[in-house]
Design an enzyme around this catalytic site. Structure first.
Site, PDB file in Angstrom:
ATOM      1  N   SER A 138       0.872  -1.185   0.000  1.00  0.00           N
ATOM      2  CA  SER A 138       0.000   0.000   0.000  1.00  0.00           C
ATOM      3  C   SER A 138       0.898   1.221   0.000  1.00  0.00           C
ATOM      4  CB  SER A 138      -0.866   0.017   1.267  1.00  0.00           C
ATOM      5  OG  SER A 138      -1.412   1.310   1.447  1.00  0.00           O
ATOM      6  N   TYR A 151      -1.583  -1.164  10.347  1.00  0.00           N
ATOM      7  CA  TYR A 151      -1.674  -1.557   8.924  1.00  0.00           C
ATOM      8  C   TYR A 151      -0.419  -1.081   8.181  1.00  0.00           C
ATOM      9  CZ  TYR A 151      -3.656  -1.614   4.136  1.00  0.00           C
ATOM     10  OH  TYR A 151      -3.902  -1.831   2.791  1.00  0.00           O
ATOM     11  N   ALA A 153       2.543  -0.457   9.363  1.00  0.00           N
ATOM     12  CA  ALA A 153       3.713  -1.249   9.786  1.00  0.00           C
ATOM     13  C   ALA A 153       3.728  -2.592   9.063  1.00  0.00           C
ATOM     14  CB  ALA A 153       3.685  -1.461  11.298  1.00  0.00           C
ATOM     15  N   SER A 154       2.541  -3.176   8.874  1.00  0.00           N
ATOM     16  CA  SER A 154       2.502  -4.486   8.206  1.00  0.00           C
ATOM     17  C   SER A 154       2.899  -4.359   6.734  1.00  0.00           C
ATOM     18  CB  SER A 154       1.108  -5.133   8.333  1.00  0.00           C
ATOM     19  OG  SER A 154       0.178  -4.521   7.462  1.00  0.00           O
ATOM     20  N   LYS A 155       2.489  -3.277   6.095  1.00  0.00           N
ATOM     21  CA  LYS A 155       2.848  -3.104   4.682  1.00  0.00           C
ATOM     22  C   LYS A 155       4.330  -2.736   4.550  1.00  0.00           C
ATOM     23  CE  LYS A 155      -1.240  -4.005   2.908  1.00  0.00           C
ATOM     24  NZ  LYS A 155      -1.498  -5.199   2.111  1.00  0.00           N
ATOM     25  N   THR A 185     -13.198  -0.796  -3.288  1.00  0.00           N
ATOM     26  CA  THR A 185     -13.405  -2.245  -3.110  1.00  0.00           C
ATOM     27  C   THR A 185     -14.186  -2.419  -1.803  1.00  0.00           C
ATOM     28  OG1 THR A 185     -11.428  -2.545  -1.752  1.00  0.00           O
ATOM     29  CG2 THR A 185     -11.121  -2.792  -4.135  1.00  0.00           C
TER      30      THR A 185
END
Ligand SMILES: NC(=O)c1ccc[n+]([C@@H]2O[C@H](COP(=O)([O-])OP(=O)(O)OC[C@H]3O[C@@H](n4cnc5c(N)ncnc54)[C@H](OP(=O)(O)O)[C@@H]3O)[C@@H](O)[C@H]2O)c1
Length: 247
Positions: A138, A151, A153-155, A185
């Protein structure tokens, strides 16, 4: 043996769009949790009878390797391409985040993807078939926004993983990530319900708002031999949103 593409997150949004498009070139293994929506995707693919459904909850990272190995052996297929598109996004300010939110987000967005790649590198299971991987990251990976800590940090972790594996698995396998901007989406539908917000959002995108097909086109290029000298790269596809510093 047939050479396939695995798409996680194929029951919805960008993953569904990619599954539909890729199904004209390869048999597709469709992953998600919701069997009904996976079946809908399959029916929207070219030659539905050639497409396989792998229903599996990627939060369960303990069993992902064994389950995928059993699936591939059972169906006698090998995998040449992998798109990790499944994603989990909960936006909470710091005071509301918890260890379990971090764990859930990282399991789905990062760890499951890594373990799928590990499984696909198992020579007994998949030979030397794996050629190219795209992780759907992202644009938050390189920037910041309120409530996007977990979120984001995960990407960011996903992109760091992608770079190291690109070095480790070269020259056999290329890995890149695609960093989409906002696309309408299921994940983002709530934002698109607000007309004022959509207008404000659209104004920040120099090329206007994007669609799932804009992401597919770039993934298709990165997976293909046309991108044979590209590995370890973050490819931002966001209509210029993140280079726009207009006040
Ligand atoms: N839409 C955007 O604006 C945007 C922007 C930047 C990045 N992204 C990224 O793009 C990717 C696709 O998102 P999207 O917008 O297409 O969202 P979406 O329509 O909500 O689709 C998300 C997909 O992830 C799957 N998924 C979620 N949790 C899962 C789990 N535990 N196990 C297996 N599958 C799971 C869902 O499958 P089930 O429902 O069947 O479980 C669904 O197919 C995500 O990685 C997202 O982070 C989206």
């Amino acid at each position: 043996m047939k050479e396939c593409i695995i798409i996680t997150g194929a029951s919805s949004g960008m993953g569904r769009e990619m599954a539909k498009k890729f199904s004209s070139s390869y048999p597709v293994i469709l992953n998600g949790r919701d069997l009904e929506r996976l079946e809908e995707t399959r029916q929207q693919c070219q030659n539905p009878q050639n497409q396989l459904i792998w229903q599996y909850d990627l939060e369960n990272v303990e069993d992902v390797e064994q389950t995928l190995a059993t699936f591939l052996t059972g169906h006698q297929v090998r995998v040449a391409y992998f798109v990790h598109c499944a994603g989990y996004m909960k936006t909470y300010p710091l005071k509301m985040v918890s260890a379990s939110l971090f764990q859930q987000t990282f399991n789905i967005n990062v760890i499951s993807g890594a373990l799928i790649i590990k499984t696909l590198m198992n020579r007994k299971l998949n030979g030397d078939t794996l050629k190219s991987v795209v992780l759907i990251s992202s644009n938050i990976s390189n920037f910041g926004a309120k409530a996007f800590g977990v979120y984001g940090a995960s990407k960011g972790a996903m992109d760091a993983l992608m770079r190291s594996l690109a070095v480790e698995l070269a020259p056999k396998v290329r890995l890149n990530s695609v960093l989409p901007g906002g696309v309408r989406t299921t994940m983002t539908e709530h934002m698109y319900q607000d007309e004022e917000l959509v207008k404000r959002m659209a104004a920040t995108y120099p090329l206007g708002l994007g669609e799932a097909n804009d992401i597919y086109e770039v993934v298709n290029f990165l997976l293909s031999d046309k991108a044979r000298w590209i590995t370890g790269q973050q490819c931002t596809v966001d209509g210029g949103r993140t280079i726009n510093i207009t006040g």
